[in-house]
Write a protein that holds these residues in place. Structure first.
Motif, PDB file in Angstrom:
ATOM      1  N   VAL A 142     -43.926-101.780 -11.325  1.00  0.00           N
ATOM      2  CA  VAL A 142     -42.671-101.039 -11.202  1.00  0.00           C
ATOM      3  C   VAL A 142     -41.540-101.990 -11.574  1.00  0.00           C
ATOM      4  O   VAL A 142     -41.436-103.079 -11.014  1.00  0.00           O
ATOM      5  CB  VAL A 142     -42.488-100.477  -9.773  1.00  0.00           C
ATOM      6  CG1 VAL A 142     -41.195 -99.705  -9.659  1.00  0.00           C
ATOM      7  CG2 VAL A 142     -43.676 -99.591  -9.388  1.00  0.00           C
ATOM      8  N   CYS A 143     -40.707-101.571 -12.539  1.00  0.00           N
ATOM      9  CA  CYS A 143     -39.623-102.423 -13.034  1.00  0.00           C
ATOM     10  C   CYS A 143     -38.532-102.582 -11.967  1.00  0.00           C
ATOM     11  O   CYS A 143     -38.452-101.782 -11.025  1.00  0.00           O
ATOM     12  CB  CYS A 143     -39.042-101.856 -14.327  1.00  0.00           C
ATOM     13  SG  CYS A 143     -38.059-100.351 -14.122  1.00  0.00           S
ATOM     14  N   PRO A 144     -37.689-103.596 -12.117  1.00  0.00           N
ATOM     15  CA  PRO A 144     -36.621-103.830 -11.126  1.00  0.00           C
ATOM     16  C   PRO A 144     -35.693-102.630 -10.939  1.00  0.00           C
ATOM     17  O   PRO A 144     -35.281-102.341  -9.817  1.00  0.00           O
ATOM     18  CB  PRO A 144     -35.852-105.025 -11.701  1.00  0.00           C
ATOM     19  CG  PRO A 144     -36.823-105.720 -12.571  1.00  0.00           C
ATOM     20  CD  PRO A 144     -37.725-104.654 -13.126  1.00  0.00           C
ATOM     21  N   LYS A 198     -33.967 -98.150  -7.394  1.00  0.00           N
ATOM     22  CA  LYS A 198     -33.787 -96.707  -7.132  1.00  0.00           C
ATOM     23  C   LYS A 198     -34.564 -96.292  -5.890  1.00  0.00           C
ATOM     24  O   LYS A 198     -34.065 -95.538  -5.068  1.00  0.00           O
ATOM     25  CB  LYS A 198     -34.260 -95.880  -8.323  1.00  0.00           C
ATOM     26  CG  LYS A 198     -33.328 -95.925  -9.508  1.00  0.00           C
ATOM     27  CD  LYS A 198     -33.909 -95.100 -10.646  1.00  0.00           C
ATOM     28  CE  LYS A 198     -33.156 -95.362 -11.931  1.00  0.00           C
ATOM     29  NZ  LYS A 198     -33.829 -94.720 -13.084  1.00  0.00           N
ATOM     30  N   LYS A 199     -35.789 -96.798  -5.772  1.00  0.00           N
ATOM     31  CA  LYS A 199     -36.612 -96.478  -4.589  1.00  0.00           C
ATOM     32  C   LYS A 199     -35.947 -97.014  -3.322  1.00  0.00           C
ATOM     33  O   LYS A 199     -35.920 -96.356  -2.304  1.00  0.00           O
ATOM     34  CB  LYS A 199     -38.009 -97.066  -4.722  1.00  0.00           C
ATOM     35  CG  LYS A 199     -38.914 -96.269  -5.593  1.00  0.00           C
ATOM     36  CD  LYS A 199     -40.307 -96.892  -5.571  1.00  0.00           C
ATOM     37  CE  LYS A 199     -41.283 -95.994  -6.262  1.00  0.00           C
ATOM     38  NZ  LYS A 199     -42.642 -96.501  -6.174  1.00  0.00           N
ATOM     39  N   SER A 209     -44.843 -98.160 -14.333  1.00  0.00           N
ATOM     40  CA  SER A 209     -45.591 -96.926 -14.062  1.00  0.00           C
ATOM     41  C   SER A 209     -44.684 -95.796 -13.590  1.00  0.00           C
ATOM     42  O   SER A 209     -45.114 -94.652 -13.521  1.00  0.00           O
ATOM     43  CB  SER A 209     -46.703 -97.192 -13.041  1.00  0.00           C
ATOM     44  OG  SER A 209     -46.174 -97.794 -11.887  1.00  0.00           O
ATOM     45  N   GLU A 210     -43.417 -96.100 -13.315  1.00  0.00           N
ATOM     46  CA  GLU A 210     -42.459 -95.070 -12.896  1.00  0.00           C
ATOM     47  C   GLU A 210     -41.717 -94.476 -14.095  1.00  0.00           C
ATOM     48  O   GLU A 210     -41.703 -93.282 -14.286  1.00  0.00           O
ATOM     49  CB  GLU A 210     -41.430 -95.661 -11.916  1.00  0.00           C
ATOM     50  CG  GLU A 210     -42.033 -96.190 -10.635  1.00  0.00           C
ATOM     51  CD  GLU A 210     -42.361 -95.099  -9.635  1.00  0.00           C
ATOM     52  OE1 GLU A 210     -41.584 -94.129  -9.548  1.00  0.00           O
ATOM     53  OE2 GLU A 210     -43.392 -95.226  -8.958  1.00  0.00           O
ATOM     54  N   CYS A 211     -41.080 -95.335 -14.896  1.00  0.00           N
ATOM     55  CA  CYS A 211     -40.211 -94.846 -15.982  1.00  0.00           C
ATOM     56  C   CYS A 211     -40.786 -95.072 -17.377  1.00  0.00           C
ATOM     57  O   CYS A 211     -40.246 -94.574 -18.353  1.00  0.00           O
ATOM     58  CB  CYS A 211     -38.825 -95.480 -15.878  1.00  0.00           C
ATOM     59  SG  CYS A 211     -38.796 -97.252 -16.284  1.00  0.00           S
ATOM     60  N   GLY A 212     -41.857 -95.858 -17.498  1.00  0.00           N
ATOM     61  CA  GLY A 212     -42.473 -96.103 -18.796  1.00  0.00           C
ATOM     62  C   GLY A 212     -41.868 -97.248 -19.583  1.00  0.00           C
ATOM     63  O   GLY A 212     -42.303 -97.536 -20.695  1.00  0.00           O
TER      64      GLY A 212
END
Length: 152
Positions: free
Chosen positions: A140-142, A147-148, A102-105
């Motif tokens: 949310v992918c690894p 990054k978070k 949901s962050e980078c697609g």
């Protein structure tokens, strides 16, 4: 069979399948097909165009879209549509599912054969003539998680 040989085998089979249906195999068409086979990223038409246009000065985005339509119509690729985002294309057409960041697609395949029963159960319960199903899982992918974590 090595991964490289397997990809070449998949490309050869796809080309033979297209030829049987009367589709002419152009260098651009072959390049788009090879890119899809080698890609795990479920690329958009624009991503394919950006990757291949340096090799083919006469290639346009329309060429890529036209080739993707031919591949889709022949059953070689699936068009993935999620929300308002651009369509993505998947060479793997067997039943499988997608986890979407949901962050980078980013879209990642995963297989869970027991979910295939859902069509049979839905048909039995509803009396619908079920033709297919689609399931999407979001998270949310690894990479985005890292990054978070690095921002804090």
């Amino acid at each position: 069979m090595s991964a490289e040989l397997n990809m070449e085998h998949m490309l050869d089979e796809a080309i033979q399948s297209l030829r049987k249906t009367g589709v002419r195999i152009t260098p651009q068409r072959q390049a788009v097909l090879k890119f899809l086979i080698e890609s795990n990223s479920h690329p958009t038409a624009d991503e394919i165009y950006k990757a291949l246009s340096p090799q083919f000065s006469n290639m346009s985005v329309a060429t890529v879209y036209n080739n993707l339509k031919v591949f889709k119509d022949s059953g070689l690729v699936k068009e993935l549509t999620y929300g308002d985002a651009a369509s993505r294309y998947d060479f793997e057409t067997d039943n499988h599912y997608h986890v979407i960041c949901s962050e980078c697609g980013k879209i990642t395949d995963f297989h869970y054969p027991r979910l295939d029963e859902v069509e049979h159960i839905a048909q039995h319960i509803t009396s619908f003539a079920v033709t297919h199903h689609r399931m999407e899982i979001y998270g949310v992918c690894p990479e985005c998680l890292n990054k978070k974590g690095n921002r804090n």
